[in-house]
Design an enzyme around this catalytic site. Structure first.
Site, short mmCIF file in Angstrom:
data_model
loop_
_atom_site.label_atom_id
_atom_site.label_comp_id
_atom_site.label_asym_id
_atom_site.label_seq_id
_atom_site.Cartn_x
_atom_site.Cartn_y
_atom_site.Cartn_z
N ILE A 17 4.96 -0.39 -8.26
CA ILE A 17 3.91 -1.00 -9.09
C ILE A 17 2.59 -0.25 -8.89
O ILE A 17 1.90 0.07 -9.86
CB ILE A 17 3.79 -2.50 -8.77
CG1 ILE A 17 5.05 -3.24 -9.26
CG2 ILE A 17 2.53 -3.10 -9.39
CD1 ILE A 17 5.13 -4.72 -8.86
N ASP A 48 -4.00 1.57 5.88
CA ASP A 48 -3.14 0.46 6.29
C ASP A 48 -3.95 -0.80 6.03
O ASP A 48 -4.98 -1.03 6.67
CB ASP A 48 -2.78 0.59 7.78
CG ASP A 48 -1.93 -0.57 8.27
OD1 ASP A 48 -1.89 -1.62 7.60
OD2 ASP A 48 -1.32 -0.42 9.34
N TYR A 139 7.41 -14.91 2.77
CA TYR A 139 6.91 -14.31 1.52
C TYR A 139 6.23 -15.38 0.66
O TYR A 139 5.14 -15.17 0.13
CB TYR A 139 8.07 -13.65 0.78
CG TYR A 139 7.67 -12.74 -0.36
CD1 TYR A 139 7.00 -11.54 -0.12
CD2 TYR A 139 7.98 -13.07 -1.69
CE1 TYR A 139 6.65 -10.70 -1.17
CE2 TYR A 139 7.62 -12.23 -2.73
CZ TYR A 139 6.96 -11.05 -2.47
OH TYR A 139 6.61 -10.22 -3.52
N LYS A 143 2.27 -15.22 -0.38
CA LYS A 143 1.88 -15.06 -1.79
C LYS A 143 1.18 -16.31 -2.32
O LYS A 143 0.32 -16.23 -3.21
CB LYS A 143 3.10 -14.70 -2.64
CG LYS A 143 3.68 -13.31 -2.32
CD LYS A 143 2.67 -12.20 -2.59
CE LYS A 143 3.26 -10.81 -2.46
NZ LYS A 143 2.28 -9.76 -2.72
N ILE A 174 10.71 -7.07 -10.47
CA ILE A 174 10.29 -5.83 -11.12
C ILE A 174 11.15 -4.70 -10.55
O ILE A 174 11.31 -4.61 -9.32
CB ILE A 174 8.78 -5.55 -10.84
CG1 ILE A 174 7.90 -6.73 -11.30
CG2 ILE A 174 8.34 -4.24 -11.48
CD1 ILE A 174 7.93 -7.06 -12.78
N LEU A 178 11.27 -2.60 -3.87
CA LEU A 178 11.08 -3.92 -3.27
C LEU A 178 12.25 -4.84 -3.62
O LEU A 178 12.83 -5.51 -2.76
CB LEU A 178 9.75 -4.52 -3.73
CG LEU A 178 9.31 -5.78 -2.97
CD1 LEU A 178 7.86 -5.65 -2.52
CD2 LEU A 178 9.47 -7.00 -3.85
N1 LIG Z 1 8.78 -5.62 -7.18
C1 LIG Z 1 8.79 -6.91 -7.47
O1 LIG Z 1 9.76 -7.46 -7.96
C2 LIG Z 1 7.56 -7.72 -7.21
C3 LIG Z 1 7.52 -9.01 -7.75
C4 LIG Z 1 6.40 -9.79 -7.50
C5 LIG Z 1 5.35 -9.28 -6.76
N2 LIG Z 1 5.43 -8.03 -6.26
C6 LIG Z 1 4.32 -7.55 -5.46
O2 LIG Z 1 3.79 -6.38 -6.05
C7 LIG Z 1 3.28 -5.52 -5.02
C8 LIG Z 1 3.86 -4.12 -5.18
O3 LIG Z 1 5.28 -4.21 -5.12
P1 LIG Z 1 6.22 -2.96 -5.42
O4 LIG Z 1 7.37 -3.46 -6.19
O5 LIG Z 1 5.44 -1.83 -5.94
O6 LIG Z 1 6.73 -2.66 -3.93
P2 LIG Z 1 7.03 -1.21 -3.26
O7 LIG Z 1 7.83 -1.54 -2.04
O8 LIG Z 1 7.57 -0.27 -4.26
O9 LIG Z 1 5.57 -0.75 -2.84
C9 LIG Z 1 4.81 -1.38 -1.88
C10 LIG Z 1 3.89 -0.36 -1.25
O10 LIG Z 1 3.10 -1.02 -0.25
C11 LIG Z 1 2.94 -0.12 0.81
N3 LIG Z 1 2.63 -0.81 2.06
C12 LIG Z 1 3.44 -1.55 2.84
N4 LIG Z 1 2.77 -1.97 3.92
C13 LIG Z 1 1.51 -1.48 3.80
C14 LIG Z 1 0.36 -1.55 4.60
N5 LIG Z 1 0.34 -2.22 5.76
N6 LIG Z 1 -0.77 -0.94 4.17
C15 LIG Z 1 -0.78 -0.25 3.00
N7 LIG Z 1 0.29 -0.13 2.21
C16 LIG Z 1 1.43 -0.75 2.61
C17 LIG Z 1 4.29 0.61 0.90
O11 LIG Z 1 4.16 1.85 1.60
C18 LIG Z 1 4.65 0.79 -0.55
O12 LIG Z 1 4.24 2.03 -1.06
C19 LIG Z 1 3.62 -6.19 -3.70
O13 LIG Z 1 2.51 -6.93 -3.25
C20 LIG Z 1 4.74 -7.12 -4.07
O14 LIG Z 1 4.84 -8.23 -3.19
C21 LIG Z 1 6.51 -7.22 -6.49
#
Ligand SMILES: NC(=O)c1ccc[n+]([C@@H]2O[C@H](COP(=O)([O-])OP(=O)(O)OC[C@H]3O[C@@H](n4cnc5c(N)ncnc54)[C@H](O)[C@@H]3O)[C@@H](O)[C@H]2O)c1
Length: 240
Positions: A17, A48, A139, A143, A174, A178
């Site tokens: 995302i 971080d 989680y 959230k 999505i 993840l």
């Molecule tokens: N993918 C889904 O289905 C979904 C649904 C609802 C919400 N979300 C939320 O959307 C956001 C992005 O999700 P995504 O699908 O891109 O996940 P992803 O796993 O592809 O990306 C998450 C990113 O966060 C980074 N990260 C992890 N810990 C970190 C830290 N301590 N400091 C900085 N960066 C850190 C990771 O390196 C990774 O690049 C998240 O907050 C997730 O909870 C995702």
């Protein structure tokens, strides 16, 4: 040109995302500042989100290079599968630290720079911040916390001159790593994917580009009267 010259910091920008948001901001003529953990992806800043020192360093660098920050997208996040009994305390703390503390620190330390221009914060919550799951204790809690933190920041931001807006985005499943890691943690990943898609009234997972499009709207002037809102992006999942 919807974000022309707007400077936008994105956390978790190496993720599915986050990287789609970087692309979308650039497509709309904005300046995307990508950040993620050191060694993850091709980002401008190692950040971080659980580290106060990292936030202070990155915000100071943006102040020096740009003098303002028009947008912040808190997209860094992790997921852990586990009921209240299964989740060990270290996992609980880690999920809360990245998802909730990280969002808090971002809003807190970006605020001084963001109030210099009419600006907008977008916090990535989830449908899991609106409704519970028996095996998502940590989680869900993190959230749900992001959802209400967003409203507090929005009310505080509304008192700033010019105002700082803050909204939460609540996607369902999505496509990306993840969801892959979520289904990998259950017994039969392939049928779990099918069951998850079948739960969604529109019958599919969402795409990172669809989340990014909503973020662009919230970062742009088109949403100038939108703050403290929770926007679902879930194919109708939470409408039922
Ligand atoms: N993918 C889904 O289905 C979904 C649904 C609802 C919400 N979300 C939320 O959307 C956001 C992005 O999700 P995504 O699908 O891109 O996940 P992803 O796993 O592809 O990306 C998450 C990113 O966060 C980074 N990260 C992890 N810990 C970190 C830290 N301590 N400091 C900085 N960066 C850190 C990771 O390196 C990774 O690049 C998240 O907050 C997730 O909870 C995702």
């Amino acid at each position: 040109m919807r974000l022309k010259d707007k400077i936008v910091l994105i956390t978790g920008a190496a993720g599915a995302i986050g990287s789609a948001i970087v692309d979308a901001v650039q497509e709309q003529s904005g300046v995307a500042i990508a950040s993620d953990l050191a060694g993850r992806g091709d980002v401008a800043h190692a950040l971080d989100v659980t580290s106060e020192a990292d936030w202070l360093r990155v915000i100071a660098a943006i102040e020096q290079s740009s003098g303002r920050l028009d947008g912040l997208v808190n997209a860094a996040g992790i997921v852990a599968v586990g009921s209240v009994e299964d989740t060990d305390f270290a996992t609980w703390r880690r999920v809360m630290a990245v998802n909730l503390d990280g969002t808090f620190l971002g809003c807190k330390y970006a605020m001084p720079l963001m109030r210099r221009s009419g600006s907008s914060i977008v916090n990535l919550s989830s449908v899991s911040g609106l409704v519970g799951g028996h095996n998502l204790a940590a989680y869900n809690a993190s959230k749900g916390g992001v959802r209400l933190l967003t409203k507090s920041v929005a009310l505080y931001g509304a008192r700033q001159k010019p105002p700082v807006r803050c909204n939460s985005v609540h996607p369902a499943f999505i496509e990306g790593p993840l969801v892959d890691s979520l289904v990998a943690q259950v017994r039969d990943p392939a049928s779990a994917r099918e069951r998850m898609a079948a739960m969604v009234p529109l019958g599919r997972f969402g795409t990172p580009a669809e989340v990014a499009a909503l973020c662009v709207y919230l970062l742009s002037e088109e949403s100038a009267f939108v703050t403290g809102a929770e926007l679902t992006l879930d194919g109708g999942l939470t409408a039922q």
